[in-house]
Design a protein around this motif. Structure first.
Motif, PDB file in Angstrom:
ATOM      1  N   ARG A   8      -9.391  -4.690  24.759  1.00  0.00           N
ATOM      2  CA  ARG A   8     -10.342  -5.065  23.714  1.00  0.00           C
ATOM      3  C   ARG A   8     -11.213  -6.254  24.114  1.00  0.00           C
ATOM      4  NH1 ARG A   8     -11.343  -0.961  20.554  1.00  0.00           N
ATOM      5  NH2 ARG A   8      -9.493  -0.085  19.637  1.00  0.00           N
ATOM      6  N   LYS A   9     -10.983  -6.820  25.275  1.00  0.00           N
ATOM      7  CA  LYS A   9     -11.783  -7.931  25.806  1.00  0.00           C
ATOM      8  C   LYS A   9     -11.820  -9.146  24.885  1.00  0.00           C
ATOM      9  CE  LYS A   9     -13.561  -5.377  29.234  1.00  0.00           C
ATOM     10  NZ  LYS A   9     -12.779  -5.216  30.399  1.00  0.00           N
ATOM     11  N   ALA A  10     -10.824  -9.288  24.035  1.00  0.00           N
ATOM     12  CA  ALA A  10     -10.803 -10.435  23.128  1.00  0.00           C
ATOM     13  C   ALA A  10     -10.601 -11.744  23.888  1.00  0.00           C
ATOM     14  CB  ALA A  10      -9.710 -10.267  22.072  1.00  0.00           C
ATOM     15  N   SER A  11     -10.119 -11.654  25.128  1.00  0.00           N
ATOM     16  CA  SER A  11      -9.924 -12.883  25.897  1.00  0.00           C
ATOM     17  C   SER A  11     -11.265 -13.544  26.233  1.00  0.00           C
ATOM     18  CB  SER A  11      -9.141 -12.585  27.175  1.00  0.00           C
ATOM     19  OG  SER A  11      -9.840 -11.658  27.970  1.00  0.00           O
ATOM     20  N   LEU A  12     -12.367 -12.806  26.145  1.00  0.00           N
ATOM     21  CA  LEU A  12     -13.684 -13.379  26.402  1.00  0.00           C
ATOM     22  C   LEU A  12     -14.212 -14.158  25.205  1.00  0.00           C
ATOM     23  CD1 LEU A  12     -15.331 -10.286  28.141  1.00  0.00           C
ATOM     24  CD2 LEU A  12     -14.253 -12.263  29.230  1.00  0.00           C
ATOM     25  N   PHE A  13     -13.654 -13.888  24.026  1.00  0.00           N
ATOM     26  CA  PHE A  13     -14.080 -14.511  22.784  1.00  0.00           C
ATOM     27  C   PHE A  13     -12.849 -14.881  21.967  1.00  0.00           C
ATOM     28  CE2 PHE A  13     -17.128 -11.274  24.067  1.00  0.00           C
ATOM     29  CZ  PHE A  13     -18.291 -12.006  24.163  1.00  0.00           C
ATOM     30  N   SER A  14     -13.025 -15.634  20.897  1.00  0.00           N
ATOM     31  CA  SER A  14     -11.911 -15.962  20.012  1.00  0.00           C
ATOM     32  C   SER A  14     -11.412 -14.717  19.293  1.00  0.00           C
ATOM     33  CB  SER A  14     -12.333 -16.999  18.969  1.00  0.00           C
ATOM     34  OG  SER A  14     -12.746 -18.172  19.610  1.00  0.00           O
ATOM     35  N   LYS A  95      -3.184 -14.250  19.824  1.00  0.00           N
ATOM     36  CA  LYS A  95      -2.150 -14.985  19.077  1.00  0.00           C
ATOM     37  C   LYS A  95      -2.527 -16.445  18.854  1.00  0.00           C
ATOM     38  CE  LYS A  95       2.758 -16.082  19.303  1.00  0.00           C
ATOM     39  NZ  LYS A  95       4.013 -15.850  20.023  1.00  0.00           N
ATOM     40  N   ASP A  96      -3.212 -17.043  19.791  1.00  0.00           N
ATOM     41  CA  ASP A  96      -3.506 -18.466  19.710  1.00  0.00           C
ATOM     42  C   ASP A  96      -4.880 -18.780  19.098  1.00  0.00           C
ATOM     43  OD1 ASP A  96      -4.966 -17.503  21.823  1.00  0.00           O
ATOM     44  OD2 ASP A  96      -4.455 -19.133  23.184  1.00  0.00           O
TER      45      ASP A  96
END
Length: 109
Positions: A8-14, A95-96
Motif C-alpha cells: 500500500r506504500k503507506a511507508s512513503l506517507f503517514s 502502527k506508529d
C-alpha cells in the motif's frame, strides 16, 4: 486460498486514502502491513476478515489490524450489472502514525 500481499506504500506517507466507487466492490483476498479503516458508503455483500465471514451493508465501518487477510465481495457477485453500485473509502496507516506510545495506553488494550 493463499492471500496475496499488497504493498500500500503507506511507508512513503503517514497514511493513504483509497476511494472505490466502481459498479461493485471487489478486492482480492489480500493482506498488507498497514492498519486499515474501511467505510462502506453504499453496497451489500459478504466481508471475509481472517476466519470471520459476515454480511456488510451501507455505513459498515471496520478497523483491520496489520497483516490480517481480508476481502469484500458484492452481494450479487455472479450476476453483476450496473444496478449494483457500491462505494467505499479505506484509510491505510502504519502502527506508529500516532506515535508508538498510543498502543501503550490502557484504552488501546
Amino acid at each position: 486460498m493463499k492471500p496475496q500481499y499488497l504493498d500500500r506504500k503507506a511507508s512513503l506517507f503517514s497514511f493513504n486514502v483509497w476511494k472505490n466507487s466502481n459498479p461493485y466492490i471487489h478486492n482480492p483476498w489480500h493482506f498488507h502491513k498497514e492498519f486499515e479503516i474501511t467505510l462502506i458508503e453504499k453496497g451489500t455483500g459478504t466481508r471475509y476478515v481472517g476466519d470471520s465471514i459476515q454480511v456488510f451493508s451501507d455505513n459498515d465501518l471496520v478497523l483491520l489490524g496489520s497483516n490480517l487477510p481480508h476481502e469484500w465481495r458484492p452481494g450479487n457477485y455472479i450476476n453483476l450489472n450496473n444496478d449494483h453500485k457500491s462505494s467505499s473509502l479505506a484509510i491505510h496507516f502504519n502502527k506508529d502514525v500516532l506515535g508508538y506510545h498510543i498502543f501503550s495506553l490502557p484504552e488501546a488494550r
